[in-house]
Enzyme design. Structure first.
Site, mmCIF file in Angstrom:
data_model
loop_
_atom_site.group_PDB
_atom_site.id
_atom_site.type_symbol
_atom_site.label_atom_id
_atom_site.label_comp_id
_atom_site.label_asym_id
_atom_site.label_seq_id
_atom_site.Cartn_x
_atom_site.Cartn_y
_atom_site.Cartn_z
ATOM 1 N N CYS A 1 9.444 -2.457 1.816
ATOM 2 C CA CYS A 1 10.247 -3.048 2.889
ATOM 3 C C CYS A 1 10.192 -2.217 4.170
ATOM 4 C CB CYS A 1 11.696 -3.122 2.458
ATOM 5 S SG CYS A 1 11.935 -3.897 0.868
ATOM 6 N N ARG B 1 3.028 -2.190 5.782
ATOM 7 C CA ARG B 1 3.661 -1.601 4.602
ATOM 8 C C ARG B 1 3.665 -2.566 3.419
ATOM 9 N NH1 ARG B 1 7.309 2.669 5.998
ATOM 10 N NH2 ARG B 1 8.723 2.053 4.342
ATOM 11 N N TRP C 1 9.818 -6.651 0.641
ATOM 12 C CA TRP C 1 8.864 -6.657 -0.476
ATOM 13 C C TRP C 1 9.718 -6.852 -1.713
ATOM 14 C CZ3 TRP C 1 7.500 -3.649 -4.824
ATOM 15 C CH2 TRP C 1 6.181 -3.797 -5.279
ATOM 16 N N ASN D 1 16.182 -0.949 2.176
ATOM 17 C CA ASN D 1 14.925 -0.597 1.514
ATOM 18 C C ASN D 1 15.302 0.263 0.324
ATOM 19 O OD1 ASN D 1 12.383 0.116 0.794
ATOM 20 N ND2 ASN D 1 11.912 1.321 2.623
ATOM 21 N N GLY D 2 14.839 -0.102 -0.881
ATOM 22 C CA GLY D 2 15.181 0.680 -2.074
ATOM 23 C C GLY D 2 15.725 -0.230 -3.157
ATOM 24 N N GLU E 1 -12.081 6.430 -7.632
ATOM 25 C CA GLU E 1 -11.625 5.991 -6.322
ATOM 26 C C GLU E 1 -12.398 4.745 -5.871
ATOM 27 O OE1 GLU E 1 -9.130 6.333 -4.647
ATOM 28 O OE2 GLU E 1 -9.601 5.832 -2.576
ATOM 29 N N LYS F 1 -10.617 1.180 -4.918
ATOM 30 C CA LYS F 1 -10.805 0.532 -3.611
ATOM 31 C C LYS F 1 -11.227 -0.911 -3.814
ATOM 32 C CE LYS F 1 -9.261 2.420 -1.158
ATOM 33 N NZ LYS F 1 -8.572 3.561 -1.580
ATOM 34 N N GLU G 1 -8.321 -3.133 -5.360
ATOM 35 C CA GLU G 1 -7.139 -3.456 -4.572
ATOM 36 C C GLU G 1 -7.415 -4.439 -3.446
ATOM 37 O OE1 GLU G 1 -5.029 -0.103 -2.851
ATOM 38 O OE2 GLU G 1 -6.871 0.974 -2.456
ATOM 39 N N HIS H 1 -19.135 5.143 -26.588
ATOM 40 C CA HIS H 1 -18.044 5.166 -27.570
ATOM 41 C C HIS H 1 -17.231 3.882 -27.532
ATOM 42 C CE1 HIS H 1 -18.946 9.266 -28.617
ATOM 43 N NE2 HIS H 1 -19.019 9.564 -27.327
ATOM 44 N N LYS I 1 2.032 -0.272 1.383
ATOM 45 C CA LYS I 1 1.417 0.972 1.844
ATOM 46 C C LYS I 1 2.156 2.185 1.294
ATOM 47 C CE LYS I 1 -1.352 3.542 4.264
ATOM 48 N NZ LYS I 1 -2.668 3.759 3.643
HETATM 49 O O1 M6R Z 1 1.251 7.775 0.201
HETATM 50 P P1 M6R Z 1 0.676 8.243 -1.093
HETATM 51 O O2 M6R Z 1 -0.597 8.993 -0.934
HETATM 52 O O3 M6R Z 1 1.676 9.003 -1.931
HETATM 53 O O4 M6R Z 1 0.340 6.914 -1.889
HETATM 54 C C1 M6R Z 1 -0.149 6.946 -3.201
HETATM 55 C C2 M6R Z 1 -0.725 5.612 -3.599
HETATM 56 O O5 M6R Z 1 0.266 4.627 -3.555
HETATM 57 C C3 M6R Z 1 -1.897 5.191 -2.702
HETATM 58 O O6 M6R Z 1 -2.908 6.143 -2.688
HETATM 59 C C4 M6R Z 1 -2.473 3.847 -3.187
HETATM 60 O O7 M6R Z 1 -3.094 4.007 -4.418
HETATM 61 C C5 M6R Z 1 -3.435 3.297 -2.129
HETATM 62 N N1 M6R Z 1 -3.146 1.915 -1.892
HETATM 63 C C6 M6R Z 1 -4.849 3.389 -2.502
HETATM 64 O O8 M6R Z 1 -5.689 2.845 -1.539
#
Ligand code: M6R
Length: 611
Positions: free
Chosen positions: A2, A27, A77, A103-104, A483, A487, A490, A506, A606
Site C-alpha cells: 500500500c 509499490r 494492496w 499500510n500494514g 536470480e 526475474k 516475476e 537426482h 515493490k
Molecule cells: O527491498 P528488499 O531488497 O528487501 O526486497 C526483497 C524482495 O522482496 C525483492 O528482492 C523481490 O524479490 C524483487 N521483486 C525481486 O525482483
C-alpha cells in the site's frame, strides 16, 4: 504494498494526492482512493475505485471535482478483503467524520470488530482498517488526538496511518508502527507519505518516523511525539537525488531504464570506495579486532537480495575462509539461529523496509549479534536499526523487478569481502589488487554486455512461448541462475526453476524432453568442464540449450549449445555481475513479447511490508 500520501496546505489537495499516488504506483496496488475535507460544507468527501489509479483520476477529472486543502490518499494492496471499491481506503467511520488510510495489518482486528459490532457499530467493508476508523470514532468525544491515542492502545500489529477528522480540519495525523512513513516539510504546507518519491516534486526536506511515533501536521509545522506522547525533535534530511531519477525519461519501462542504468549505478557504488588502491568504507564502525574475531557470518535477506547473499557466500568464504550461511529472512526469524558475539549478521535489502528482513534483524540483535546492512533507501528502517550501514547508492528503483539494486548490492558485498580479507590477512596482495582492478573495469564491461542486447531480444523472440524453463549451473553460476529464474518468473509468468546442475540427475532430469528450454550457465571457468557435461546430458535428452559463458569458453560451448551469450572475461567473483545483465534482459524481452505489465507484475509489490 500500500502507498500513503497526505497533504495539508493552502493549495488544492486533490491533484497533489493523485500525483503522489501515481508516484507510488510502482509499490503495487489493486485499488485507490482519496478523502478530502470540504470547506464548503464541512464534510469529508471520499472517492475510491477498484483497479488502476487512472480510474479514480478519471472519476475526479484529475482532481478538479473535489475541493479542499487537507486530504489523504491511498493505493491498496489487498490483504483483508478482496480488491473492491468498498474495501479500498480511505476507510470512514460510521459518523462519516473520521477517515483513515493504513499500510500494514491489524492482527487483533477480528476481536475488535466483534466488540464494536456488539456495541452496535455497523461495518461496511471486510478490511482490518475499518476497525481503526470505527474505533477512533467510538472513542471520539470531541478530541481527535485523544481518540486516536486510545485506539492505538488497543490495536496490535503493523501500521502506518494517515487520519483526518472533519471536526479538526486544520490537522492531519500520522502514526507509524512497523510500517514506513515519512514526513515532508514544505512552505506553508506539509506532507506525509510512504516514501520520498510521492512528495519529492514538492519538497526535499523529509524526516523518517520511528516506531511508536505520532505526528500532527498543520499548515505551519509538524509536531512529533513518541509512544508516551512526549515531544520528539526530528532530524530533517535533504533528499539528494533528482526527480528525473524516479521518472521513465523516454524509456518504455522503468525496468529497462534501470537495467541500462547499471553501469552508472556501479560507478557510484564502487568508485568512491576505492582510494589509493585500497577498499575504503565510509563511516565504518566495525573495528579491526572485531573483524579479525568474526567466526561466522549469516547473510539474511528476501528475494533477489537473498540471491545476492548466495553469490556472496561463495565469494566471502573463498576470501575469508569463514563459514557463511545464507538464510531467507522469513525462515531466519523463526529458526532459533545460533549466534554468538563473534557472529556477524549481514542484512541485505533494497527498500530497507521489508518486514521479514526487519524482523530477522531484530531477532539477530536480540540474540546479541552485530548487524551490518547493505541498503539502497537512505534513512530506511533497516538502515536505522543496524550497527553499520553500507549504502548501495543505486538511486531510486521503481520497477518491482529489481535490477540495479541487485547489481550494486553484489558490488558492495564484494568490496566488503575484500576489506575484511585485507584486515584478516586472508588474501594475497597481488590477488587483492587484481580483483580491485577488475572491479573498476566492471562498469565498462557491463556496458559492453548491454550493448549486445539485440541478440538477447532475438533469443527472447525465439523462446518466449515456452511454458517452463530450467536454469542450470554450478557454484556461482547456480546462484546466478536463481536470480535469472526469479526475474523471468516475476515479470513473464513463465514457470522456471534454477537447479544446481549436478543435482539434475537426482530427479529433475526426468522433466527434460524434446524442446524443453534449458538456460545453461557456464561462466565459472574452474567448473566449465563439469558445466559442459551437464549441457551434453540435457542435449542428449532433447533440450534446447541457451548457454551463457565467458569469452574464453565461448568456442567450446558453441559446439554443443543451440545459442550462446558471451560475457567478457573477468576474475571469478565478478562473473555473476556481468552474467546477470543478460538474464535481466532475457526476462525483460520475453515479458515484452508476452505483453505482460512489466513494471507492475500481477500480485507483486515493490516493498513487502507485511509478513
Ligand atoms: O527491498 P528488499 O531488497 O528487501 O526486497 C526483497 C524482495 O522482496 C525483492 O528482492 C523481490 O524479490 C524483487 N521483486 C525481486 O525482483
Amino acid at each position: 504494498m500500500c502507498g500513503i500520501v497526505g497533504f495539508i496546505g493552502r493549495e488544492q489537495v486533490c491533484p497533489i494526492l493523485l500525483d503522489g499516488l501515481a508516484r507510488l504506483e510502482y509499490r503495487g496496488y489493486d485499488s485507490a482512493g482519496v478523502a478530502v475535507y470540504s470547506e464548503e460544507d464541512g464534510t469529508l468527501q471520499v472517492r475510491k475505485a477498484k483497479g488502476r489509479l487512472q480510474v479514480l483520476a478519471d472519476m475526479l477529472e484529475g482532481g478538479a471535482l473535489l475541493h479542499g486543502t487537507v486530504g489523504i490518499g491511498h493505493t491498496r494492496w489487498a490483504t483483508h478483503g478482496a480488491p473492491s471499491d468498498v474495501n479500498s481506503h480511505p476507510q470512514v467511520s460510521r459518523s462519516g467524520r473520521i477517515a483513515v488510510v493504513h499500510n500494514g495489518i491489524i492482527e487483533n482486528y477480528a476481536e475488535l470488530k466483534s466488540f464494536l459490532i456488539d456495541m452496535g457499530v455497523p461495518f461496511v467493508s471486510e478490511t482490518d482498517t475499518e476497525v481503526i476508523a470505527q474505533l477512533v470514532d467510538y472513542f471520539y468525544e470531541g478530541d481527535i488526538l485523544e481518540a486516536v491515542t486510545r485506539c492505538l492502545h488497543r490495536i496490535e500489529g503493523a501500521y502506518a496511518l494517515g487520519i483526518i477528522c472533519a471536526d479538526a480540519p486544520d490537522e492531519l495525523i500520522a502514526v507509524r508502527k512497523d510500517s514506513p512513513l515519512i514526513l515532508g516539510y514544505g512552505e506553508g504546507c506539509n506532507f506525509l507519505a510512504s516514501d520520498v518519491t510521492a512528495i519529492i516534486r514538492h519538497t526535499r526536506k523529509v524526516s523518517y518516523m520511528e516506531d511508536g511515533e505520532l505526528a500532527i501536521l498543520t499548515r505551519d509545522g509538524i509536531r512529533c511525539y513518541n509512544h508516551l506522547m512526549q515531544p520528539v525533535e526530528k532530524e530533517i534530511f535533504t533528499v539528494d537525488w533528482e526527480i528525473d531519477a524516479a521518472e521513465k525519461g523516454g524509456y518504455e519501462h522503468f525496468m529497462f531504464k534501470e537495467i541500462m542504468e547499471q553501469p552508472d549505478a556501479l560507478r557510484r557504488t564502487i568508485s568512491p570506495r576505492i582510494r589509493d588502491n585500497e577498499v575504503w568504507l565510509e563511516d565504518f564502525a566495525l573495528d579491526e579486532d572485531y573483524i579479525r574475531g568474526i567466526d561466522r557470518i549469516f547473510i539474511v535477506a528476501c528475494g533477489s537480495s537473498y540471491h545476492v547473499g548466495m553469490v556472496g557466500k561463495y565469494n566471502l568464504e573463498r576470501l575469508l575462509r569463514v563459514p557463511v550461511e545464507v538464510s531467507l529472512a522469513s525462515e531466519f526469524r523463526y529458526m532459533d539461529p545460533i549466534l554468538t558475539p563473534h557472529t556477524l549478521v549481514i542484512v541485505i535489502s533494497q527498500s530497507g523496509e521489508t518486514l521479514d528482513t526487519m524482523a530477522a534483524l531484530r531477532e539477530a540483535r536480540r540474540l546479541g549479534a552485530k548487524i551490518l546492512s547493505i541498503v539502497n533507501v537512505v534513512g530506511s528502517s533497516i538502515a536505522r536499526e543496524s550497527d553499520v550501514v553500507l549504502y548501495t547508492w543505486a538511486g531510486p528503483e521503481i520497477a518491482v523487478a529489481t535490477t540495479k539494486a541487485y547489481s550494486t548490492q553484489m558490488a558492495v558485498l564484494n568490496l566488503l569481502g575484500l576489506y575484511f580479507a585485507r584486515v584478516r590477512g586472508t588474501v594475497e596482495e597481488a590477488r587483492y589488487h587484481a580483483i580491485l582492478e577488475e572491479m573498476q573495469k566492471l562498469p565498462a564491461r557491463l556496458e559492453e554486455v548491454l550493448a549486445s542486447r539485440d541478440s538477447v531480444q532475438y533469443l527472447a523472440s525465439r523462446y518466449f512461448n515456452h511454458d517452463s524453463i530450467f536454469f542450470i549451473g554450478r557454484n556461482l553460476d547456480y546462484a546466478l541462475g536463481m536470480e535469472g529464474s526469479l526475474k523471468l518468473k516475476e515479470i513473464s509468468y513463465i514457470h522456471s526453476e534454477a537447479y544446481a546442475s549436478g543435482e539434475l540427475k537426482h530427479g529433475t532430469i526426468s522433466l527434460i524432453e524434446e524442446g524443453t528450454l534449458v538456460i545453461a550457465l557456464g561462466t565459472y571457468g574452474k567448473l566449465f568442464d563439469k558445466a559442459m557435461s551437464n549441457v551434453v546430458e540435457v542435449k542428449s535428452r532433447g533440450a534446447d540449450v541457451l548457454a551463457l559463458t565467458s569469452k574464453s569458453h565461448e568456442a567450446a560451448m558453441a559446439k554443443t549449445a543451440d545459442a550462446v551469450l558471451t560475457i567478457p572475461d573477468t576474475c571469478d567473483m565478478l562473473l555473476p555481475s556481468l552474467g546477470i545483465a543478460y538474464l535481466q534482459l532475457f526476462a525483460y524481452y520475453v515479458a515484452l513479447m508476452r505483453g505482460c505489465d512489466i513494471d507492475k507484475p500481477r500480485n507483486l509489490a515493490k516493498s513487502v511490508t507485511v509478513e
